[in-house]
Each structure stands twice: as C-alpha cells, then as structure tokens.
Design an enzyme around this catalytic site. Structure first.
Site, short mmCIF file in Angstrom:
data_model
loop_
_atom_site.label_atom_id
_atom_site.label_comp_id
_atom_site.label_asym_id
_atom_site.label_seq_id
_atom_site.Cartn_x
_atom_site.Cartn_y
_atom_site.Cartn_z
N GLY A 7 1.11 5.49 1.40
CA GLY A 7 0.64 6.50 2.32
C GLY A 7 1.20 7.85 1.93
O GLY A 7 1.85 8.01 0.90
N GLY A 24 0.83 -1.20 0.00
CA GLY A 24 0.00 0.00 0.00
C GLY A 24 0.86 1.25 0.00
O GLY A 24 2.09 1.19 0.12
N VAL A 47 4.65 0.96 1.24
CA VAL A 47 4.93 -0.20 2.09
C VAL A 47 5.01 -1.45 1.22
O VAL A 47 4.15 -1.69 0.37
CB VAL A 47 3.85 -0.37 3.17
CG1 VAL A 47 4.17 -1.57 4.07
CG2 VAL A 47 3.73 0.89 4.01
N ASP A 68 -2.53 10.78 15.69
CA ASP A 68 -3.14 10.27 14.45
C ASP A 68 -3.80 8.91 14.69
O ASP A 68 -3.62 7.97 13.91
CB ASP A 68 -2.09 10.18 13.35
CG ASP A 68 -2.72 10.21 11.95
OD1 ASP A 68 -3.89 10.61 11.84
OD2 ASP A 68 -2.04 9.85 10.98
N GLY A 71 5.18 7.52 2.18
CA GLY A 71 5.96 6.46 1.54
C GLY A 71 5.11 5.29 1.11
O GLY A 71 3.87 5.29 1.22
N LYS A 99 8.56 0.00 4.97
CA LYS A 99 8.02 1.29 4.54
C LYS A 99 9.17 2.13 3.99
O LYS A 99 10.06 2.55 4.73
CB LYS A 99 7.36 2.00 5.72
CG LYS A 99 6.73 3.35 5.37
CD LYS A 99 6.09 3.95 6.63
CE LYS A 99 5.42 5.27 6.35
NZ LYS A 99 4.85 5.84 7.59
#
Length: 611
Positions: free
Chosen positions: A307, A305, A312, A423, A310, A326
C-alpha cells in the site's frame, strides 16, 4: 534545524574516512558485516553467511557455507546429506566449527556422511575406515552406546583388520568413511568440523578479515580490514584526493546537511511516537520488538500486498493463529499514520472492525499486527462483472453492506469520541472466512466530539471517487461524519454496479456516470437490469441502489446518518422514497437512461477554498 558544530565535525571525519576506504578498496563491504542469529549465537562472517540477512557475495560460493537461523534463533549448518547441525562456536583462526547434533547420536549420523562431497572433515586424530557389525555381546570389545540396545550390540571394527571366526555369527551393517575413533564411542553431542578451503587462517591470525578477491573466478581470498595501507596505496589515494577534493567537499556538505536535517526530524517523530505509546500502556494490543516481527513473518517471506504506507506480510503468532503484519515505510509520513492506526483501532472492539493484535515501534522501525482475514478485500469480488465464480450473490452483498453500515455507525456513535474514517472504499473492507466484512486502514482517521458539527481539515484526504465534495471545497458544506456517509454510498453503488450485464458494445461512445444512470431508471420506475439469480434479487438490488443514492447527495444535510442507513438496509426497501437528484449541482453529462457505460468522473467547477 541545523546540527551543532561537534556533531558536524564528527560526521565530516566519518565521511572523510569513508571516502578513503572507497577509493582505496574499490568497493563497499558494509553489507557484509558480522551477523548473528540471536543475542548469544556465534558471530557469522566470511566464509559463512546467514541466508536472508547477508547477500550471496558475503559467503563462500559452496552451499554448505550458507547458514540459516531456526525459529528459536539457533545457527543452523545443513550438510549435503540433509544433516542439520546447530553451531555452537566458529573458530576462524583454526578453521573449525563446533556443532551440536540435535538428535544426540553422532554415530548414527556418521553412517551417511560422505567426506568426499563435503567441504568439511571431522576434527580428530586416528581416523580409520570402519565396518559396523550387529552381534550379541563380544567380550573384549566396546559397543557403540547409542546404536546398541538390550537385545543387540553394535561394534565397529577396523576395515583393514582381519576378521576372525568370532565374528561369523554377526551381521554386517555398514561400511563408514574414515572418522576419528572418539566420534564413534563418545557420548558427547558436540562435533568438530574443519575445512581446508577457503584458506583464511593467515588473515585471522594477524587480526584481519578475509574475503573473496573481487572479479576472481578461482574463488581466491584476500585479507582486509586491519592491515596498514602500503606506500603505493597511500600515494594512489593522495593523487586521487587532489583531483577529487573539491567535488567531495561539496558532496560531503550536501550529504551532511541532508542527513543532519533528516536525523533531527526522525528524532522528533520518534519522540512523538514514544510519548503516545507511554500514554497507551493501558490499552489491549501487545507491543512487539522488531525481532519478534521478523520471527513472526519468517523473515518477511510471504508478502500479501503493498500500500501507500507499507507492505503487508502473512505471519504466525503460533501454529494455529495467523496474522497480517503491516510493515510501515520509514520514508512515508511522519508517524501520524502509525499513531492513527494504533490509537484508533486499539480502542475499538466491534465485529465489523478489523482487530489490532499488536504493534512494533522499535527505533524508527514500525509495524502493525492485525488479525488475518483469508478472503482478501471486497474489491476482489466486485471489480469484475464477468467473473461469475467471484459473485457473492445478492443476499450476501446485502448482508455485507448492512454490516459495513453497522461498523461505520459504531465509529460515529459507539465510542467516547466520534471517529471519522475518511477512506471508506472496497480495498479497505476485508472479508473473513465467512465473508463477514471488517473495516480496516485507519491511517487517515480523525477524532471529534459527538456534538461537533464540523471538522477542520487543512488538506483533502481519501481516495478519488469516494471523497465527499465538501472535503474538496467548503462551498459544498462543512466536513463532518456525513463525509463517511458519502464514501459508503459510493461503495454500495460500486457493489451494485459490479453486476450490470447490459451489453454496451453498440453504445461504447457514450460515457455515462453509472450512479446517474441508476437514478434515471429509479425515477422512471423502471426495473434495474442486473444479473438476477434468485427470487427477491431484484428487490435487493433496487434497495441497495436507493440507499446508495441517498448517501451520495451533494448537500451533506440531505444525506442520512449511518443509523438511518442501517434502518433502510434492514427494511424491505419498498417504502424507501426515491432520493432527490444528487447530480443537479454538477456540470451536465451525456445521459442516456437505458444504457450504462464506463463510469466517468464528473467535472467540477474550480471553487476557491472558503474556511
């Protein structure tokens, strides 16, 4: 922020000659530079290329010229017969590859080689077609060592020679293509393979490089690199340079200034990170090189995936240990996110916080290596109320909420300094194979003393929908650990809200803020109408909703600490009082007690920042 004059002069000269190269050659070949699989591997350039490291146009179109790197950084040539050879040396002037057969028996491999379909042929003289026979010992003939055994001997006989009666008792095994005599009988494992096409000898002998002619469908080659430009090319450059000179000078100045500024900032960030890592040597996580990261992820093959900071990838430390790697974007942030992750998670050892196994800070390339959690994030299981096969069940949701609360409580109270995550959201809650939750992504985290009642912040941080109101404006109170409590409350309510089953088709014009709908039902003493499967599910849903509403109180002082939230979740839930109305300070919204609709972000008055 300006570069010194010497650095500017060198950069300007480099850029100037780069422009000459572009104009004269019509294309840039910097992505086809010589590459290697490891520190001691053979240099790979045209007609070969390394798959995954050099683009397709860097090699000859035929597939055998596309090499690969093994896990141990051996340079691998795979022939059409699925015969893999480890390349020891490439002689570009003689157009010969010297390769090693990892099985150590060249004759056995030569049984299946078909010269007619391969671009390579065996290097050596006296190549004959041979027939192999399985016999008892034949006096006067030399057996092939690695094909023979104590029970039988294997001999090679020239296929054109006359077979006399001495061979009648033997069994014919195989006819093989013409191969050099020494290839059958030598115990050496190094094999020489030559190629006719593409023809690059004339370039290499002169000290030049070889490549395909651009826009040539016949795969013809040309020399480049070391040749002196001929008169016509020089004249062409001068004429072009006169017309483009002024534009190029302006472009050069802009590019050099931008590059100079970028390099200085990168050096400052890198110095900052290296200083941090020097202070970090006593911590547990391992420091890996960028080559380790590439090997670990099989050249970044399996992406999990992406983000904001960065990408992963799935990786392996060994055949048994999987990891999530990551790789941070070099264009994002200034190193703060990397330092936060390593400096925070590296100090934490808790069952409900993701484990940092290692990191990479190799020049400007940075990566983080985490334990691999196979069940993805909590978001996957609460994002759709209609996907019943993803519903974890109310008891498991209760356990997940409790474990997340314990993880956040540990961050607030269990470390030498209080860690504020900032977060907390479903995407950042990862689930292991038993669906135990682990808090991840500490890129926005901050440290503060346990007795510190407020945290200074210059800008809001977090994800819209989970950010506490005081993070937006100090008129709602000071930013503190209670800001994480608010985010946790919104997460719990989202876990509860993902299971609502009331049909809203007839009321789809009513946009109701779901937490407010929950509060109205609790205040009236009505049952929450959720998907109920087992006895006791109703009590769990009500308890989670009540705890969530306590945690999202607008006034931070009215929110419980995470320790109190843990106690509430561990209890039966019947004695938890209904919290004050957390929506009384908001702009009024359309409200209807019995029908939840789409979540509507409440509008807040524009309030000036008060420090």
């Amino acid at each position: 922020m300006a570069c010194n004059s010497k650095e500017m002069d060198v950069s300007l000269i480099c850029f100037f000659w780069f422009v000459i190269f572009i104009v004269d050659h019509g294309l840039c070949v910097s992505d086809c530079n010589t590459s290697t699989c490891g520190s001691y591997g053979p240099a790979v350039r045209f007609p070969f290329r390394i798959k995954g490291r050099q683009p397709l146009h860097c090699g000859y179109p035929q597939s055998e010229f596309h090499l690969s790197c093994s896990e141990k950084n051996d340079t691998v040539l795979e022939l059409t017969t699925s015969w893999k050879l480890f390349i020891q040396k490439i002689d570009y002037k003689s157009q010969v590859i010297y390769a090693n057969d990892p099985e150590g028996c060249l004759p056995r491999r030569l049984l299946n080689i078909n010269v007619s379909v391969s671009p390579f042929f065996l290097k050596g003289d006296f190549a004959y077609e041979n027939t192999l026979f399985n016999c008892s010992s034949k006096e006067g003939y030399r057996p092939i060592p690695c094909l023979s055994s104590s029970q039988y001997q294997v001999y090679a006989v020239d296929s054109d020679s006359t077979i006399d009666y001495h061979w009648l008792s033997c069994t014919k095994i195989h006819d093989i293509s013409p191969v050099p005599y020494h290839s059958l009988y030598s115990e050496e494992t190094i094999l020489g393979l030559s190629w006719y096409n593409p023809k690059c000898k004339h370039c290499e002998v002169k000290g030049n490089y070889c490549r395909l002619k651009s826009n040539d469908t016949r795969s013809e080659t040309q020399c480049y690199g070391m040749l002196k430009p001929h008169k016509g090319a020089t004249t062409k450059f001068i004429e072009t340079g006169v017309s483009l000179g002024s534009i190029l000078l302006v472009v050069a100045a802009i590019l050099l200034y931008g590059r100079c500024r970028f390099n200085k900032m990168e050096r400052q960030y890198q110095s900052k990170i290296e200083k941090f890592l020097d202070d970090y040597k006593s911590f547990k996580p391992t420091r890996y090189s960028y080559d380790d990261i590439k090997r670990m992820t099989n050249q970044f093959k399996d992406e999990l995936g992406q983000g904001a900071y960065g990408t992963v990838f799935r990786g392996k430390l060994s055949d048994e240990i999987l990891v999530a790697v990551k790789v941070l974007n070099s264009s994002k942030g200034n190193g703060e996110e990397f330092i936060n992750e390593v400096g925070t998670i590296g100090k934490i050892h808790h069952v409900n916080v993701v484990r940092l196994i290692g990191f990479c800070a190799d020049g400007f390339r940075r990566a983080l290596v985490y334990e691999y959690l196979p069940n993805d994030s909590l978001q996957k299981f609460i994002s759709s109320a209609d996907t019943k096969n993803r519903f974890l069940g109310w008891k498991r949701l209760e356990d997940i909420a409790l474990c997340i609360a314990k993880g956040i409580e540990y961050l607030h109270q269990g470390c030498d300094q209080r860690i504020l995550h900032f977060d907390i959201k479903p995407h950042n809650i990862l689930l292991d194979h038993d669906f135990n939750p682990k808090i991840s992504d500490f890129g926005l985290a901050k440290f503060c003393a346990k007795d510190q009642s407020a945290v200074s912040m210059t800008t809001a941080r977090g994800t819209i929908g989970y950010i506490a109101p005081e993070v937006f404006s100090r008129n709602f109170g000071n930013v503190s650990y209670k800001s994480d409590v608010y985010s946790f409350g919104m997460l719990v309510l989202e876990m509860v809200g993902g299971r609502k089953i009331v049909d809203v088709a007839e009321e789809n014009d009513q946009q109701i803020y779901f937490p407010e709908w929950i509060y109205n039902l609790l205040e009236e003493g009505e049952d929450l109408r959720f998907e109920i499967e087992e006895e006791g599910d109703t009590k769990i849903a009500k308890k989670l909703a009540t705890v969530g509403l306590w945690c999202i109180q607008w006034n931070p002082a009215d929110r419980p600490s995470m320790k109190v939230a843990v106690h509430m979740l561990e209890g039966e839930g019947e004695n938890i009082p209904i919290p004050p109305n957390p929506f009384s300070s908001s702009v009024p919204t359309k409200t209807k007690k019995r029908t939840p609709g789409k979540r509507l972000l409440q509008e807040l008055e524009v309030i000036s920042e008060a420090e």
